[in-house]
Design an enzyme around this catalytic site. Sequence first.
Site, PDB file in Angstrom:
ATOM      1  N   SER A 104       0.834  -1.195   0.000  1.00  0.00           N
ATOM      2  CA  SER A 104       0.000   0.000   0.000  1.00  0.00           C
ATOM      3  C   SER A 104       0.871   1.248   0.000  1.00  0.00           C
ATOM      4  O   SER A 104       1.972   1.258   0.561  1.00  0.00           O
ATOM      5  CB  SER A 104      -0.886   0.000   1.250  1.00  0.00           C
ATOM      6  OG  SER A 104      -1.822   1.041   1.220  1.00  0.00           O
ATOM      7  N   TYR A 142      -8.390  13.749   1.310  1.00  0.00           N
ATOM      8  CA  TYR A 142      -7.594  14.636   0.478  1.00  0.00           C
ATOM      9  C   TYR A 142      -8.467  15.247  -0.623  1.00  0.00           C
ATOM     10  O   TYR A 142      -9.673  15.045  -0.658  1.00  0.00           O
ATOM     11  CB  TYR A 142      -6.364  13.895  -0.035  1.00  0.00           C
ATOM     12  CG  TYR A 142      -5.473  13.448   1.106  1.00  0.00           C
ATOM     13  CD1 TYR A 142      -4.997  14.369   2.035  1.00  0.00           C
ATOM     14  CD2 TYR A 142      -5.160  12.104   1.310  1.00  0.00           C
ATOM     15  CE1 TYR A 142      -4.209  13.968   3.119  1.00  0.00           C
ATOM     16  CE2 TYR A 142      -4.381  11.695   2.390  1.00  0.00           C
ATOM     17  CZ  TYR A 142      -3.914  12.636   3.296  1.00  0.00           C
ATOM     18  OH  TYR A 142      -3.153  12.246   4.364  1.00  0.00           O
TER      19      TYR A 142
END
Length: 358
Positions: A23, A182
């Site tokens: 990840s 984000y």
Amino acid sequence: MSSLLFTPLKLKSIELRNRIVVSPMCQYSSVDGFANDWHLVHLGSRAVGGAALLIAEATAVSPEGRISPEDLGIWKDEHIEKLKQITDFIAGQGAVAGIQLAHAGRKASTYPAWKGRGQVPLDQGGWKTLAPSPIPFHHSEDTPLELDQAGIEKVVADFAAAAQRSLQAGFKVIEIHAAHGYLIHQFLSPLSNTRTDNYGGSFENRIRILLEVVDAIQNVWPAELPVFVRISATDWVENGWNEEESTKLAQILTDKGISLIDVSSGGLASNAKIPVGPSYQVPFSAKIKKETTALTGAVGLITEAQQAEDILKNKEADLIVMARELLRDPYFALHAAHELGDDVAWPIQYDRAKPAAN
């Protein structure tokens, strides 16, 4: 192979040797966005350790898109050289290099955890943040500037330019970061997006910038190479972005040619209460996989080989996207193969340490 975890997966023109993905994990170790030997060793060691796909950390498409001043970047051509060294090494180990392209929006200009908390002041290297609406992430933070049409167009163009540089740098997979609070996630969620123009209000308007980013990247990215999108399936807050919207979005993205939905959650609301535990985000991946034609990646406290195998057996995901466990054990994939009874090749330099087959 006797296990699903070590069954290859073909995505367009690339084939992953197994279902284990590193990840994207921020290292907060760059100066002016440049990769360095830390990034080479961090990603390279996990390629040596048997993972199939390594996704470089959230990599800023513009200086103002960085989470912190120490973030990795790909907003200028000078960033390419070191990244190419890293991707060449990864490929040499039989793994695939991916990159997560990101813009932090209102969550930009913050300190790495080991340097403090909150936003970096302007006089100490910080900058004014951008967002879909003038709503700070936390009440203690400065109010971000609301993006106008020209600002939105710049963000989309920055993603496309970053994709072009990613190709030059040798990456074979792009992941668009639309999660964790984000910028793109800020547009998706009605908690952070109160706009009244074509980018706010309805579901169709709130997903517009993401679809524009997808189109812009696909215009410059080879059709034979995969593009992923990471989403937060839920904000974990009432009236926020939710599972049903995520499922609907996943099908839209799949119909547009996105190869995989990397399914995480949270990060948008500072007051969210998240029931963290083993596999706590897997049900979101499972729902999307069951109710759409999308391939999915599962993430969230997946730490054991059998746990990962069971997720695949239960058809809850197609890839296992791991973070902290791969920080603890860069060679997790090699150890997991032995545990599951699969005989996978070790690097020849390490072969003398390989345990006997079960």
